[in-house]
Design an enzyme around this catalytic site. Structure first.
Site, PDB file in Angstrom:
ATOM      1  N   LYS A   1      -0.584  29.434  60.411  1.00 47.88           N
ATOM      2  CA  LYS A   1      -1.127  28.466  59.451  1.00 47.88           C
ATOM      3  C   LYS A   1      -2.650  28.491  59.394  1.00 47.88           C
ATOM      4  CE  LYS A   1       2.629  25.184  60.156  1.00 47.88           C
ATOM      5  NZ  LYS A   1       2.992  23.896  60.734  1.00 47.88           N
TER       6      LYS A   1
ATOM      7  N   SER B   1       3.316  17.648  56.967  1.00 48.49           N
ATOM      8  CA  SER B   1       1.893  17.630  56.619  1.00 48.49           C
ATOM      9  C   SER B   1       1.665  18.355  55.293  1.00 48.49           C
ATOM     10  CB  SER B   1       1.074  18.292  57.730  1.00 48.49           C
ATOM     11  OG  SER B   1       1.262  17.592  58.936  1.00 48.49           O
TER      12      SER B   1
ATOM     13  N   ARG C   1      13.427  16.650  63.013  1.00 49.19           N
ATOM     14  CA  ARG C   1      13.684  15.943  61.757  1.00 49.19           C
ATOM     15  C   ARG C   1      15.045  16.276  61.196  1.00 49.19           C
ATOM     16  NH1 ARG C   1       8.865  18.343  58.732  1.00 49.19           N
ATOM     17  NH2 ARG C   1       9.688  20.035  60.001  1.00 49.19           N
TER      18      ARG C   1
ATOM     19  N   HIS D   1       4.720  11.655  62.490  1.00 52.78           N
ATOM     20  CA  HIS D   1       4.142  11.986  63.803  1.00 52.78           C
ATOM     21  C   HIS D   1       3.894  10.705  64.606  1.00 52.78           C
ATOM     22  CE1 HIS D   1       2.440  15.734  61.648  1.00 52.78           C
ATOM     23  NE2 HIS D   1       3.309  16.200  62.519  1.00 52.78           N
TER      24      HIS D   1
HETATM   25  N1  COA Z   1       7.087  13.818  61.184  1.00 49.63           N
HETATM   26  C1  COA Z   1       6.517  14.451  60.145  1.00 49.63           C
HETATM   27  N2  COA Z   1       6.281  15.779  60.123  1.00 49.63           N
HETATM   28  C2  COA Z   1       6.631  16.464  61.211  1.00 49.63           C
HETATM   29  C3  COA Z   1       7.226  15.885  62.325  1.00 49.63           C
HETATM   30  C4  COA Z   1       7.447  14.501  62.285  1.00 49.63           C
HETATM   31  N3  COA Z   1       7.993  13.864  63.298  1.00 49.63           N
HETATM   32  N4  COA Z   1       7.473  16.846  63.235  1.00 49.63           N
HETATM   33  C5  COA Z   1       7.040  17.989  62.702  1.00 49.63           C
HETATM   34  N5  COA Z   1       6.535  17.747  61.489  1.00 49.63           N
HETATM   35  C6  COA Z   1       5.982  18.725  60.552  1.00 49.63           C
HETATM   36  C7  COA Z   1       4.577  19.110  60.861  1.00 49.63           C
HETATM   37  O1  COA Z   1       3.649  18.289  60.178  1.00 49.63           O
HETATM   38  C8  COA Z   1       4.529  20.511  60.354  1.00 49.63           C
HETATM   39  O2  COA Z   1       4.340  20.445  58.949  1.00 49.63           O
HETATM   40  P1  COA Z   1       3.622  21.635  58.162  1.00 49.63           P
HETATM   41  O3  COA Z   1       4.455  22.877  58.418  1.00 49.63           O
HETATM   42  O4  COA Z   1       3.667  21.176  56.770  1.00 49.63           O
HETATM   43  O5  COA Z   1       2.234  21.754  58.744  1.00 49.63           O
HETATM   44  C9  COA Z   1       5.935  21.046  60.591  1.00 49.63           C
HETATM   45  O6  COA Z   1       6.753  19.903  60.684  1.00 49.63           O
HETATM   46  C10 COA Z   1       6.080  21.863  61.827  1.00 49.63           C
HETATM   47  O7  COA Z   1       5.636  21.084  62.939  1.00 49.63           O
HETATM   48  P2  COA Z   1       5.618  21.721  64.387  1.00 49.63           P
HETATM   49  O8  COA Z   1       6.893  22.391  64.680  1.00 49.63           O
HETATM   50  O9  COA Z   1       5.144  20.669  65.332  1.00 49.63           O
HETATM   51  O10 COA Z   1       4.592  22.894  64.219  1.00 49.63           O
HETATM   52  P3  COA Z   1       3.047  22.847  64.223  1.00 49.63           P
HETATM   53  O11 COA Z   1       2.564  23.973  63.412  1.00 49.63           O
HETATM   54  O12 COA Z   1       2.506  21.525  63.859  1.00 49.63           O
HETATM   55  O13 COA Z   1       2.704  23.118  65.774  1.00 49.63           O
HETATM   56  C11 COA Z   1       2.424  24.431  67.762  1.00 49.63           C
HETATM   57  C12 COA Z   1       3.160  24.280  66.426  1.00 49.63           C
HETATM   58  C13 COA Z   1       0.910  24.309  67.553  1.00 49.63           C
HETATM   59  C14 COA Z   1       2.906  23.368  68.729  1.00 49.63           C
HETATM   60  C15 COA Z   1       2.766  25.833  68.317  1.00 49.63           C
HETATM   61  O14 COA Z   1       2.400  26.818  67.351  1.00 49.63           O
HETATM   62  C16 COA Z   1       2.067  26.119  69.640  1.00 49.63           C
HETATM   63  O15 COA Z   1       2.523  25.682  70.678  1.00 49.63           O
HETATM   64  N6  COA Z   1       0.937  26.862  69.573  1.00 49.63           N
HETATM   65  C17 COA Z   1       0.135  27.176  70.768  1.00 49.63           C
HETATM   66  C18 COA Z   1       0.303  28.651  71.164  1.00 49.63           C
HETATM   67  C19 COA Z   1       1.556  28.830  71.975  1.00 49.63           C
HETATM   68  O16 COA Z   1       1.713  28.322  73.077  1.00 49.63           O
HETATM   69  N7  COA Z   1       2.464  29.639  71.406  1.00 49.63           N
HETATM   70  C20 COA Z   1       3.719  29.955  72.041  1.00 49.63           C
HETATM   71  C21 COA Z   1       4.760  28.914  71.724  1.00 49.63           C
HETATM   72  S1  COA Z   1       6.302  29.335  72.458  1.00 49.63           S
END
Ligand code: COA
Length: 161
Positions: free
Chosen positions: A41, A128, A90, A17
């Site tokens: 989650k 994560s 990724r 991140h």
């Molecule tokens: N390096 C390391 N890990 C990474 C990464 C990076 N560059 N990019 C992503 N990851 C990991 C994250 O840690 C996460 O790991 P985990 O599944 O073990 O927790 C996984 O990849 C997924 O990351 P991401 O796609 O960013 O999902 P998220 O759950 O962290 O976030 C939100 C998703 C919160 C952005 C999304 O649910 C959201 O926008 N929610 C708000 C409500 C909303 O608007 N919904 C409609 C969306 S269209």
């Protein structure tokens, strides 16, 4: 002023991140890293802890702000006057889900674009969940999370046992 938002659950924030944050901070005037809720989650760390970890590891970046929000990302972007969502890609496996979210967000807020940054190859495998799994089994998370938060993450994970 070009404002971008980098959303995620950051549970906890990893070096992958941070890599995306540093790249994005150099591309935009202001970067807001926002801790949000992914309804699929159940986070291990509280909202405050996740923001605190982010603040500590980004203290060297003047144009980065840390925030939290519990509604729709498209609404938050509108509220903050942001024109771009930044996401890290990724692997090809991330693409389909990210593509779907990018299009849904643009439908909700037509002024909003999503910019994808490639994560450094050395962090391709990182997530994560992997960090939490290693820590929960007593392994070292050095090299996966920033040294500034490593002890705190381990201490907090041990409390869960
Ligand atoms: N390096 C390391 N890990 C990474 C990464 C990076 N560059 N990019 C992503 N990851 C990991 C994250 O840690 C996460 O790991 P985990 O599944 O073990 O927790 C996984 O990849 C997924 O990351 P991401 O796609 O960013 O999902 P998220 O759950 O962290 O976030 C939100 C998703 C919160 C952005 C999304 O649910 C959201 O926008 N929610 C708000 C409500 C909303 O608007 N919904 C409609 C969306 S269209």
């Amino acid at each position: 002023m070009k404002i971008a938002i980098y959303p995620g659950s950051f549970d906890p924030v990893t070096l992958g991140h941070l890599d995306v944050i540093e790249r994005a901070a150099s591309l935009f005037d202001r970067l807001i890293v926002v801790v949000m809720h992914n309804q699929t989650k159940t986070p291990m760390f509280t909202l405050e802890e996740r923001q605190d970890f982010l603040r500590r590891i980004t203290s060297h970046l003047d144009n980065v702000e840390i925030d939290a929000f519990s509604g729709l990302l498209a609404d938050y972007a509108d509220k903050r006057g942001a024109c771009t969502i930044v996401k890290g890609l990724r692997a090809v496996s991330d693409f389909e889900y990210e593509f779907q979210m990018a299009l849904a967000n643009r439908k909700l807020n037509p002024d909003l674009d999503t910019a994808f940054l490639m994560t450094s190859a050395k962090y391709m495998y990182l997530s994560s969940s992997i960090v939490k799994d290693i820590a929960a089994h007593g392994g070292s998370i050095s090299g996966f999370v920033s040294p500034q938060i490593e002890d705190e993450v381990l201490k907090r994970m041990r409390k869960e046992d």
